[in-house]
Design a protein around this motif. Structure first.
Motif, PDB file in Angstrom:
ATOM      1  N   PHE A  18     142.814 -52.628   8.117  1.00 54.21           N
ATOM      2  CA  PHE A  18     142.088 -52.314   9.356  1.00 54.21           C
ATOM      3  C   PHE A  18     141.356 -50.975   9.249  1.00 54.21           C
ATOM      4  O   PHE A  18     140.263 -50.816   9.808  1.00 54.21           O
ATOM      5  CB  PHE A  18     143.052 -52.315  10.544  1.00 54.21           C
ATOM      6  CG  PHE A  18     143.618 -53.673  10.861  1.00 54.21           C
ATOM      7  CD1 PHE A  18     142.798 -54.791  10.905  1.00 54.21           C
ATOM      8  CD2 PHE A  18     144.973 -53.844  11.107  1.00 54.21           C
ATOM      9  CE1 PHE A  18     143.308 -56.053  11.190  1.00 54.21           C
ATOM     10  CE2 PHE A  18     145.499 -55.089  11.390  1.00 54.21           C
ATOM     11  CZ  PHE A  18     144.665 -56.197  11.423  1.00 54.21           C
ATOM     12  N   LEU A  19     141.954 -50.008   8.553  1.00 49.08           N
ATOM     13  CA  LEU A  19     141.284 -48.727   8.325  1.00 49.08           C
ATOM     14  C   LEU A  19     139.954 -48.937   7.608  1.00 49.08           C
ATOM     15  O   LEU A  19     138.899 -48.426   8.026  1.00 49.08           O
ATOM     16  CB  LEU A  19     142.174 -47.809   7.493  1.00 49.08           C
ATOM     17  CG  LEU A  19     143.080 -46.812   8.220  1.00 49.08           C
ATOM     18  CD1 LEU A  19     143.963 -46.087   7.218  1.00 49.08           C
ATOM     19  CD2 LEU A  19     142.247 -45.791   8.999  1.00 49.08           C
ATOM     20  N   HIS A  74     134.246 -48.866   7.743  1.00 47.05           N
ATOM     21  CA  HIS A  74     132.988 -49.480   7.298  1.00 47.05           C
ATOM     22  C   HIS A  74     132.110 -49.846   8.495  1.00 47.05           C
ATOM     23  O   HIS A  74     130.882 -49.632   8.475  1.00 47.05           O
ATOM     24  CB  HIS A  74     133.293 -50.718   6.467  1.00 47.05           C
ATOM     25  CG  HIS A  74     132.065 -51.440   5.995  1.00 47.05           C
ATOM     26  ND1 HIS A  74     131.260 -50.960   4.979  1.00 47.05           N
ATOM     27  CD2 HIS A  74     131.488 -52.595   6.431  1.00 47.05           C
ATOM     28  CE1 HIS A  74     130.247 -51.788   4.800  1.00 47.05           C
ATOM     29  NE2 HIS A  74     130.364 -52.792   5.672  1.00 47.05           N
ATOM     30  N   LYS A  75     132.738 -50.359   9.541  1.00 44.71           N
ATOM     31  CA  LYS A  75     131.997 -50.810  10.723  1.00 44.71           C
ATOM     32  C   LYS A  75     131.291 -49.641  11.421  1.00 44.71           C
ATOM     33  O   LYS A  75     130.129 -49.759  11.843  1.00 44.71           O
ATOM     34  CB  LYS A  75     132.964 -51.501  11.690  1.00 44.71           C
ATOM     35  CG  LYS A  75     132.319 -52.030  12.953  1.00 44.71           C
ATOM     36  CD  LYS A  75     133.358 -52.732  13.823  1.00 44.71           C
ATOM     37  CE  LYS A  75     132.737 -53.263  15.107  1.00 44.71           C
ATOM     38  NZ  LYS A  75     133.765 -53.945  15.958  1.00 44.71           N
ATOM     39  N   TYR A  76     131.986 -48.509  11.545  1.00 43.89           N
ATOM     40  CA  TYR A  76     131.434 -47.368  12.290  1.00 43.89           C
ATOM     41  C   TYR A  76     130.999 -46.205  11.387  1.00 43.89           C
ATOM     42  O   TYR A  76     130.679 -45.131  11.873  1.00 43.89           O
ATOM     43  CB  TYR A  76     132.465 -46.859  13.295  1.00 43.89           C
ATOM     44  CG  TYR A  76     132.837 -47.884  14.344  1.00 43.89           C
ATOM     45  CD1 TYR A  76     131.893 -48.338  15.267  1.00 43.89           C
ATOM     46  CD2 TYR A  76     134.124 -48.402  14.412  1.00 43.89           C
ATOM     47  CE1 TYR A  76     132.225 -49.278  16.222  1.00 43.89           C
ATOM     48  CE2 TYR A  76     134.472 -49.340  15.362  1.00 43.89           C
ATOM     49  CZ  TYR A  76     133.518 -49.780  16.265  1.00 43.89           C
ATOM     50  OH  TYR A  76     133.852 -50.721  17.215  1.00 43.89           O
ATOM     51  N   ARG A 132     141.540 -48.099  18.021  1.00 40.28           N
ATOM     52  CA  ARG A 132     141.457 -47.131  19.116  1.00 40.28           C
ATOM     53  C   ARG A 132     141.722 -45.701  18.622  1.00 40.28           C
ATOM     54  O   ARG A 132     141.047 -44.759  19.044  1.00 40.28           O
ATOM     55  CB  ARG A 132     142.449 -47.498  20.217  1.00 40.28           C
ATOM     56  CG  ARG A 132     142.284 -46.645  21.475  1.00 40.28           C
ATOM     57  CD  ARG A 132     143.232 -47.054  22.566  1.00 40.28           C
ATOM     58  NE  ARG A 132     143.025 -48.435  22.960  1.00 40.28           N
ATOM     59  CZ  ARG A 132     143.707 -49.027  23.950  1.00 40.28           C
ATOM     60  NH1 ARG A 132     144.626 -48.345  24.604  1.00 40.28           N
ATOM     61  NH2 ARG A 132     143.475 -50.281  24.251  1.00 40.28           N
ATOM     62  N   SER A 133     142.689 -45.574  17.701  1.00 38.04           N
ATOM     63  CA  SER A 133     143.009 -44.239  17.180  1.00 38.04           C
ATOM     64  C   SER A 133     141.833 -43.655  16.408  1.00 38.04           C
ATOM     65  O   SER A 133     141.527 -42.467  16.521  1.00 38.04           O
ATOM     66  CB  SER A 133     144.247 -44.310  16.280  1.00 38.04           C
ATOM     67  OG  SER A 133     145.377 -44.737  17.001  1.00 38.04           O
ATOM     68  N   LEU A 134     141.168 -44.487  15.614  1.00 32.88           N
ATOM     69  CA  LEU A 134     140.023 -44.014  14.835  1.00 32.88           C
ATOM     70  C   LEU A 134     138.856 -43.625  15.742  1.00 32.88           C
ATOM     71  O   LEU A 134     138.149 -42.636  15.482  1.00 32.88           O
ATOM     72  CB  LEU A 134     139.575 -45.070  13.836  1.00 32.88           C
ATOM     73  CG  LEU A 134     140.117 -44.894  12.406  1.00 32.88           C
ATOM     74  CD1 LEU A 134     141.616 -45.132  12.379  1.00 32.88           C
ATOM     75  CD2 LEU A 134     139.424 -45.847  11.443  1.00 32.88           C
ATOM     76  N   ILE A 135     138.642 -44.399  16.786  1.00 32.72           N
ATOM     77  CA  ILE A 135     137.511 -44.133  17.672  1.00 32.72           C
ATOM     78  C   ILE A 135     137.735 -42.876  18.509  1.00 32.72           C
ATOM     79  O   ILE A 135     136.821 -42.061  18.706  1.00 32.72           O
ATOM     80  CB  ILE A 135     137.256 -45.354  18.585  1.00 32.72           C
ATOM     81  CG1 ILE A 135     136.731 -46.533  17.739  1.00 32.72           C
ATOM     82  CG2 ILE A 135     136.262 -45.016  19.692  1.00 32.72           C
ATOM     83  CD1 ILE A 135     136.646 -47.832  18.493  1.00 32.72           C
TER      84      ILE A 135
END
Length: 494
Positions: free
Chosen positions: A367-368, A373-375, A407-410
């Motif tokens: 997921f990381l 990659h997505k953002y 959510r944590s990454l964002i």
């Protein structure tokens, strides 16, 4: 005088009669013995195994035809011959009978005759009343059969190893193609079973808590089957569609079937999935009246659309899924037993994430990478944050894990996310386990537990009346507290 003669003749007749009876008995015994001898002779001559009899002098006195077949040595060459001489002349390389005569114990050897044939010979001593060896009976078996069995076993092992290699390769392909993360033995076994099930058209029932990946597995089964090329994968959530609309969604309807129906009617999910796979998610939510109709469609492979009169043939593979205990629902009369056995030809239970901890680090990494990659991020979790994520019980399973990581990454401002910066939902989630790392006020702890239980019950039950009944409080209390926590959340979002 006359009386004496009469007594003599009477005694004579009785004696003759007694002797005749005794003679008849003896003759009968001889007849029985003769029959037994004939039977034993027949067994001896027709035995598939070779039999040889050697006396206590080492002289062969009898052999059966199987002995000639197995050793390639004619009976004329051995009968009446001393085994010592036969070994010396090279007819046999060894003699089991001579070993038995020496040790007075049953013995087994591998013997080779001059014809090159190898046999297993077992010699058994036959003792007389004085405990001395009278004869040695030798049982002869073809070792070639054992060699063949050994080779067959080795070939079977090689095939098993080859098939296991193929399964592993298929599993790796499936994991790569479907972007699956599976490190634990439990998930490897489930994927192997899914690949085997994909080769047939039997109905499959997927069991497991919400968020464990039942739909992902359903798609894998479809993509790995021949139906992937022939038809579509269609999903319908039995719990997300109102009961009055579910029938028309499943089976379709004809023109004019009800008010608001399309002019030309509409095909149902079964028709759309013809040739392919129909995934019935949350099958435990299906109303009883529709369970009867679903059972008929599965059995007859045909349906009648709502408002129609003609039956329509359907060819679909059914995969159903639920997070409910269908056996308990059957006992309570909420789920039909006949439908259960129609759906549960093969059942696959996916364990919750807390029971396969080996998958958690790999899922976090997956997921990381996906979210970075997505953002276009380059964020990572610190060791302490990872430790906390891995030790958590994850009641929401993989779905919750993906949500927390994203959510944590964002929300994190730093590239390295420490445990204090983890999503607040995750932090509050610790209260669900009643495991607080820090001392907090008792009223705050009570509120956290209360909120968690009410939210969980509200997700599971449809009305506040049902929630109140389960939590053993009044409906007014549930309504008031639910509004309190909802308003609190709205204020925080502002």
């Amino acid at each position: 005088m006359r009386r004496s003669l009469m007594l003599f003749f009477e005694l004579y007749n009785n004696t003759v009669k007694y002797l005749l009876d005794a003679l008849i008995k003896v003759l009968n015994q001889f007849s029985i013995i003769e029959e037994l001898n004939e039977e034993l002779e027949s067994i001896f001559l027709n035995s598939y195994d070779g039999i040889s009899i050697v006396n206590n002098k080492g002289i062969t006195i009898r052999v059966n035809p199987a002995m000639e077949r197995l050793t390639g040595v004619k009976k004329e060459e051995v009968i009446g011959k001393d085994m010592r001489q036969l070994v010396k002349d090279g007819v046999f390389n060894d003699s089991v009978s001579l070993q038995v005569l020496e040790t007075k114990k049953a013995t087994t050897i591998i013997q080779k005759s001059r014809t090159g044939k190898q046999t297993i010979m077992t010699g058994t001593p036959i003792m007389d009343q004085d405990g001395r060896i009278k004869n040695v009976v030798i049982n002869i078996r073809d070792i070639t059969e054992l060699y063949n069995l050994k080779e067959q076993l080795e070939r079977t092992r090689e095939l098993t190893s080859h098939y296991q290699w193929e399964i592993n390769e298929l599993r790796l392909q499936v994991i790569k193609q479907n972007d699956i993360v599976a490190e634990s033995k439990e998930m490897h076994d489930i994927l192997d079973l899914a690949l085997r099930v994909a080769k047939v058209d039997s109905s499959v029932l997927l069991l497991g808590e919400s968020g464990v990946g039942k739909e992902v597995l359903a798609k894998i089964i479809h993509k790995s089957s021949s139906r992937f090329q022939l038809g579509s994968y269609i999903k319908i959530n039995s719990g997300a569609i109102p009961a009055n609309l579910l029938e028309s969604e499943l089976f379709g309807y004809e023109e004019g079937a009800f008010t608001g129906a399309r002019k030309k009617g509409k095909p149902g999910m079964f028709q759309l999935a013809t040739g392919g796979t129909l995934f019935l998610d949350e099958i435990g939510e299906l109303p009883l009246e529709l369970q009867v109709k679903l059972l008929r469609v599965i059995q007859e492979r045909e349906l009648i659309p709502l408002g129609g009169v003609k039956s329509v043939k359907v060819d679909v593979r059914i995969i159903a899924a639920t997070n409910k205990n269908l056996k308990k629902m059957m006992e309570e009369g909420k789920f039909r037993e006949d439908l259960y056995y129609r759906l549960n030809v093969v059942s696959i239970e996916i364990p919750p994430l807390r029971k396969r901890k080996e998958d958690i680090p790999a899922l976090i990494s997956h997921f990381l990478n996906e979210i970075n990659h997505k953002y276009n991020f380059r964020k990572q979790f610190t060791a302490e944050a990872l430790k906390q994520l891995i030790s958590y019980n994850w009641p929401g399973n993989v779905r919750q894990l993906a949500n927390i990581v994203e959510r944590s990454l964002i929300t994190s401002k730093e590239e390295w996310i420490c445990k204090e910066e983890l999503s607040e939902e995750f932090t509050e989630g610790k209260a669900r386990q009643f495991d607080f790392d820090d001392i907090i006020p008792l009223n705050k702890a009570v509120e956290l537990v209360e909120k968690t239980l009410i939210n969980k019950a509200m997700e599971k039950y449809k009305t506040t009346y049902e929630v109140a009944k389960v939590l053993n409080v009044s409906q007014a209390t549930i309504a008031r507290k639910a509004k309190k926590y909802r308003d609190y959340e709205h204020q925080r979002e502002k």
